[in-house]
Design a protein around this motif. Sequence first.
Motif, PDB file in Angstrom:
ATOM      1  N   LEU A 174      32.005  48.652  41.889  1.00  0.00           N
ATOM      2  CA  LEU A 174      31.039  48.237  40.864  1.00  0.00           C
ATOM      3  C   LEU A 174      29.626  48.077  41.414  1.00  0.00           C
ATOM      4  CD1 LEU A 174      33.211  45.601  38.968  1.00  0.00           C
ATOM      5  CD2 LEU A 174      32.854  48.011  38.410  1.00  0.00           C
ATOM      6  N   VAL A 191      39.414  42.502  35.405  1.00  0.00           N
ATOM      7  CA  VAL A 191      38.082  42.497  36.007  1.00  0.00           C
ATOM      8  C   VAL A 191      37.050  42.292  34.911  1.00  0.00           C
ATOM      9  CG1 VAL A 191      36.372  43.811  37.323  1.00  0.00           C
ATOM     10  CG2 VAL A 191      38.806  43.954  37.934  1.00  0.00           C
ATOM     11  N   ALA A 229      30.771  40.057  39.124  1.00  0.00           N
ATOM     12  CA  ALA A 229      32.128  40.486  38.794  1.00  0.00           C
ATOM     13  C   ALA A 229      33.102  39.344  39.063  1.00  0.00           C
ATOM     14  CB  ALA A 229      32.521  41.709  39.613  1.00  0.00           C
ATOM     15  N   CYS A 254      38.516  48.204  37.961  1.00  0.00           N
ATOM     16  CA  CYS A 254      37.084  48.392  38.223  1.00  0.00           C
ATOM     17  C   CYS A 254      36.609  49.759  37.745  1.00  0.00           C
ATOM     18  CB  CYS A 254      36.803  48.242  39.723  1.00  0.00           C
ATOM     19  SG  CYS A 254      36.826  46.550  40.339  1.00  0.00           S
ATOM     20  N   ALA A 283      35.929  45.345  44.593  1.00  0.00           N
ATOM     21  CA  ALA A 283      35.018  45.201  43.457  1.00  0.00           C
ATOM     22  C   ALA A 283      33.585  45.538  43.858  1.00  0.00           C
ATOM     23  CB  ALA A 283      35.096  43.778  42.901  1.00  0.00           C
TER      24      ALA A 283
END
Length: 794
Positions: free
Chosen positions: A534, A498, A509, A571, A530
């Motif tokens: 994130l 990632v 990302a 992540c 993700a």
Amino acid sequence: MSDVTRTPTNLTQHSGTQGGIGASTLRPDGTLKVTGEFAYASDLWHEDMLWGFTLRSPHAHARIRSVDVSAALATAGVHAVMTHDDLPAATRYGLEIQDTPVLADGVVRHHGEPVALVAADHPETARRAAAKIVVDYEQLPVVTDERTATADGAPVLHPDRTDPHAAHVPHPNVVHRQPVVRGDVAAARARADVIVTGEYEVGMQDQAFLGPESGLAVPAEDGGVDLYIATQWLHADLRQIAPVLGLPEDKVRMTLSGVGGAFGGREDLSMQAHACLLALRTRRPVKIVYNRFESFFGHVHRHPAKLRYEHGATRDGKLLFMACRIVLDGGAYASSSPAVVGNAASLSAGPYVIDNVDAEALALYTNNPPCGAMRGFGAVQACFAYEAQMDKLAAALGLHPVEFRRRNAMAQGAVMPTGQVVDSPAPVAELLRRVRALPLPPQRQWESAGGVTDVRALPGGLSNTTHGEGVVRGVGYAVGIKNVGFSEGFDDYSTARVRLEAVAGEPVATVHTAMAEVGQGGVTVHAQIARTELGVARVTIAPADTRVGSAGSTSASRQTYVTGGAVKHACEAVRERVLELGRARFGTYHPAWASAGLLLEDGKVVTDGGEVLAALADVLGEEVIDVEREWRHRPTEPFDLRTGQGSGHVQYSFAAHRAVVEVDTELGLVKVVELACAQDVGKALNPLSVTGQIQGGTTQGLGLAVMEEIVVDPVTAKVRNPSFTDYLIPTILDTPTLPVDVLELADGHAPYGLRGVGEAPTLSSTPAVVAAVRQATGLALQRVPLRPEHLTGT
């Protein structure tokens, strides 16, 4: 087409940015596939490429006396012809056992086995040149079933086998044998008030993916090769291909191309090594695309099976014992037969509490087509048999089929016949209750208010064979249990890389894995993970290739669990680095930066109370955070080869079906009116995709119930129907209404509490349809697929 209901999860998850886990985000490849713009592997093109073609054996078992390729080589436009004698290094490969020849090694063991390869400047030239190859065959006796495989003096198909299973089988033509023994069956049999037995048979089903095997191999300047391929497991392909080419793995670079379905049929090699061999031989790119005829010979199929079951119960409906023997036809080569045997044996009792079990499963080497992975993987065959037995017991005891199953349904804490404790939710009784409670479709639905008959709603459809005369309705139920992930001590892991960076002031990302997207929607889910972990809106999914560590196979309902777990793990590591960076840059400005509960949400760093500390892009600045992580689920262990005891599976999945059918009893035609499913998915990361997986698996089970079978001649072992003209799969006109009731009871051992979804509905849909036909006709129906002659006695 579906009525979808969902029960709230019992595991609360922070969903983060819109489009995170729990949302029905659309697939990035969906519109392209629907509009025909998606690039599949068969669309690959290189301006100076050659075309490869495979010459296959017309016999199921024969010795090759000689091969004359001179006429083929003399054909204008032909650049290379290769046989076994031209192979540069390893001559065999295999997923578990390296027993499959790259090209026939002096003996062919099944109809359609590859014998020679041709590379030419046009596909038709390659086909015509292959037809000029003269092969002198000496036909040998064929082995087609257990009797011919294990008889005294039977031809031993692999006399030089050295695999780990060879020492534990009763005959060299047995690939693997797994017993499961628990309790005292003899004593339980003596106590039983009711005993039922049955002999069952499951035909050979094909994965029937619509995109044929295809790929493009491009030779590289460093002496290696770049292969663009439709597959299910890039790194397993790499592990098998590199020795065949005589190259180190770092010189065989693989990139996933568009995959038009898989269902297990792309786990084994097909044309991968062949294309690479021709490319390295000619120093030109080589493309191979199978036609449908070749595809039926180019991949493994579902194991046909013969099963004998015996169950005993008390007068009040308590199961006391089960004894069974499951014989799977593995065909000419091992493929994944040992693992299929392990699944069939360990799941042979179904989702029921049975204290006394004596089960045996085995797979045979025969001269029939090779069999291996297909959706359901050994559990499908067992489920058809044990669910027929449940109906027999219910009838003998005067109980409703659902009520009998409910009295014996396992729940969390139950002990499997292997001794493994089911330590996550197992809502078998609840799933059965839900499908039974769904409203039934109206009777005589082919009649309109004005008395006009809609023949499309009748068995036979537009062939107009009936207007309702002789049509009888039936309702049937079934439930199944399927393992999730690789089992029996396999090191089942996945890798994810990632990357997080700021692009034009916005955090972006990138997720890179080697996961094969074969239609299951993994690329959608990885982006959702993700976004959740994130707090970003923009996520790019990098093409799957071997530049990143293995993601394992897209099979066993494992990718969302294992590769999803790897993406989540990576992540989390990225998030920790972001917070470290933020503390270093802004920690002196706000004391909350020292808090342990900081989150990334909507492109910002926030406290658990929602206070914004900084924009994520400002924290990143020019920094690029790039992390690669491996992730493993909890370990499993091999089953004991004498008793079958052991914690062999990481997770279990459950689904129940109710089928409603209309049967034309005069012509033996079946119309499946509705096929409802209730399934526990732990956590629906993408409810729309989950529903699609359940409906897809249900439809494949429908196909096995009423139409799908590769027919192999019992005398010659030749395939009779290698085409979509004669091998039938359900179309939209055959597919009934598919109501889906999704239950979410989290598995605390799994990422987000999820449970593998894709395979379980394939198990119980088949026996539910057959149970409904049994109720409509009163016939025993112990074989699938059902044929008209089974229903009319002709």
